[in-house]
Design an enzyme around this catalytic site. Structure first.
Site: not given
Ligand code: F6R
Length: 607
Positions: A2, A27, A74, A98-99, A479, A483, A486, A502, A602
């Site tokens: 947030c 955020r 968020w 925030n938090g 990565e 990506k 996401e 395996h 982000k």
């Protein structure tokens, strides 16, 4: 996470709050809201979803008032609805947060037993109700705020305004960043300097446990014990200019195309093109003596760290442990005496990484952070800092910041190798030269854009995708998968190519594309064999290689994309670009929200 912002101003607060929130939307973007004091009363406007929705509400129902607070959310506790959107308010006070307030359940139970009715499912409301109860008993805002703060545990930042107190804003920091901005006859608070930069460049950062009383003419700072403290006002280097998309459709596309420039800018900081030497800033540990390094980070930054481990172990013969920060911090690992650590983060605010940093320092490790934001909490709390020069990264999915992290880690690996006498001057020159060629090669990779877009059309049809690589390209396979998940919401996994047999090979059939990172070099034959094993089972191989690898791979791969031929050392940096581009094009084809994918933010400032 947030984002929070606050103004004790001269003119209307709402437009300033909205602009601050725009710069904090990275955020979180589940909901947004602002509250101001109008004739001494609290009024608020809130909207579910992105900030544009709040802007539309404000168009319809403007909010006057010169003092106010704003929030972009968020969601952690409570669905992302308008009802759960901040600011949370009573008749007496309004709060943005925030938090996470970790003891919210017990506080809620206690307050409910005392007859307090709650309106939302949020943890934030417990603080609002505590504050309101204190105010109802006749406490002044400052005393009420301080008393409420003493009751809450967790990692958070808070800002509050009070009915009948039009020139007062109270703010607190406990685990999540908060800055106070000094204007001319007006004052601001914000989650970061970026939010405040268009309003003022004069910033004071709250330290852990601090809280502040902010009025129109200045601020008084207090520490956790309530003692008055001074916090230095610094002039932030963060630019107030709005970051635009230029001619690109998305920030992510623009940022992908910034790879060559960012790599050039970052490498120029740490390499001397004339002497072909690595020039590192002063390090908090001596790489020649340190017995072991711990690398820790989250998400893509961790994957950069994993590549760093391959490089540092190979070039400097220095043992490296690499662990994701959210695991490291609770694993209680034995840490060597005199050990060093490298923490990697674009934002420098990621809660898990920050906690790992503190744990490592408490364990006696000397911490070097690789961050993109010079004034971030991590930069300030580390023993040393090496900056990536990626500029602001707005797209939620990390692109240019990731390759800039790789560039810094590559320079560190060569520098450590020299310091430990594992590399000769000649080796250093050869590796430096290879790095200096990376920006040009990155530009050449971007020229494959049209071909990668065609590849994306294949990948976009899939439900599952595998990414394979070996050695330092294994983290790049991870990565690529991260990506793709996401931003396109397609399920993807990255594997070390040799690990396929395996287990994961059972997934292979003609519906699962296998994206293979397979440049020629020491591991080419081995990777080829693994790919042939997949092809023999109907797997559709989409390979990235160089001109020498194209012939052999074309015999069984469905598509081969040819990238510049470079030495094994710089391949992770170059091969990161096409996998990010691929994810981008797939997401565009699928019509997802590329820059602000669902459920993400982000900067992740909660555990
Ligand atoms: C992935 C991504 C995230 C971040 C992670 C760490 O594209 O962007 O996985 O890499 O949240 O963030 P920072 O680097 O700010 O610590």
């Amino acid at each position: 996470m947030c984002g929070i912002v606050g103004v004790v101003g001269r003119g209307e607060a709402a437009p300033l709050l909205l602009e601050g929130l725009r710069r904090l939307e990275y955020r979180g973007y589940d909901s947004a809201g602002i509250a101001t004091l109008v004739n001494g009363h609290i009024e608020r406007r809130r909207a579910e979803g992105k900030l544009v929705n709040l802007a539309a509400v404000l168009e319809r129902e403007p909010l006057p008032g010169t003092t106010g607070i704003g929030h972009t959310r968020w969601a952690t506790h409570g669905a992302p609805t308008e009802r759960n959107a901040h600011p949370h308010a009573t008749r007496r006070c309004a709060v943005v947060h925030n938090g996470i307030i970790e003891n919210h359940a017990e506080l809620r139970a206690e307050l409910e037993r005392a007859g307090v009715a709650f309106e939302t499912e949020t943890d934030t409301e417990t603080f609002v109700r505590l504050l309101d109860a204190n105010l109802a008993q006749g406490m002044e805002p400052r005393a009420a705020f301080a008393a409420a703060l003493r009751r809450v545990h967790g990692a958070f930042a808070l800002a509050a305004i009070f009915a009948g107190h039009p020139r007062t804003l109270l703010a607190a920091r406990q685990g999540a960043p908060l800055a106070v901005g000094f204007g001319e006859g007006e004052m601001f608070v914000g989650s970061d300097a970026l939010a405040l930069a268009p309003l003022t460049r004069r910033i004071a950062y709250l330290e852990e446990g601090d809280w502040a009383e902010v009025g129109a003419e200045g601020a008084a700072f207090f520490d956790a014990r309530g003692e008055r403290v001074e916090r230095p006002v610094v002039v932030t280097a963060v630019s107030g200019a709005a970051v635009g998309k230029g001619n690109y459709r998305h920030f992510m596309e623009k940022e992908l195309h910034e790879h060559p420039a960012v790599l050039g800018d970052t490498l120029r900081q740490y390499l001397d093109p004339k002497t072909l030497e690595v020039r590192l800033p002063r390090l908090p540990f001596d790489p020649a003596r340190v017995p072991r390094l711990t690398i820790s980070a989250c998400g893509s930054a961790f994957l950069a760290g994993l590549v760093g481990r391959y490089w540092i172990e190979r070039l400097a013969r220095l043992p490296v442990d690499a662990d994701i920060a959210s695991e490291l911090r609770y694993r209680d690992p034995p840490l060597p005496e005199g050990g060093g650590a490298i923490l990697v983060s674009q934002s420098g605010e990621t809660a898990d990484t920050l906690a790992a940093l503190r744990l490592l320092r408490e364990g006696g490790q000397r911490v070097l952070s690789v961050v993109n934001v010079p004034e971030s909490s991590m930069a300030r709390e580390s023993d040393g800092c090496v900056l990536t020069v990626a500029g602001p990264e707005i797209g939620v999915a990390s692109t240019k910041a990731f390759t800039a992290q790789l560039a810094v880690l590559a320079c560190l690996a060569v520098g450590f190798g020299r310091a430990r006498r594992e590399l000769t001057t000649l080796d250093e020159g050869r590796l430096t030269q290879a790095l200096l060629e990376v920006p040009g090669n990155a530009a050449a990779v971007l020229e494959q854009d049209a071909q990668i877009r065609e590849l994306a059309a294949e990948v976009a049809k899939a439900r599952d995708v595998l990414f394979l690589g070996r050695g330092s390209l294994y983290p790049i396979a991870l990565e690529g998968a991260l990506k793709l998940k996401e931003i396109s919401y397609i399920h993807a996994e990255g594997y070390a190519a040799g690990e396929m047999k395996h287990g994961p090979i059972a997934l292979i059939d003609e519906s699962v594309p296998v994206v293979a990172l397979c440049p020629t070099g020491p591991l080419f034959e081995k990777t080829m064999s693994n790919l042939q094993e997949a092809a023999a089972r109907g797997g559709r191989i989409l390979a990235f290689t160089d001109e020498d690898g194209a012939g052999p791979l074309s015999r069984f791969a469905e598509r081969v994309t040819v990238l510049p031929k470079v030495g094994a050392f710089s391949t992770p940096i170059l091969y990161a670009i096409p996998v990010q581009l691929l994810a981008y094009h797939v997401a565009v084809l699928k019509g997802t929200d590329v820059d602000q994918p669902r459920n993400l933010a982000k900067s992740v400032t909660v555990e």
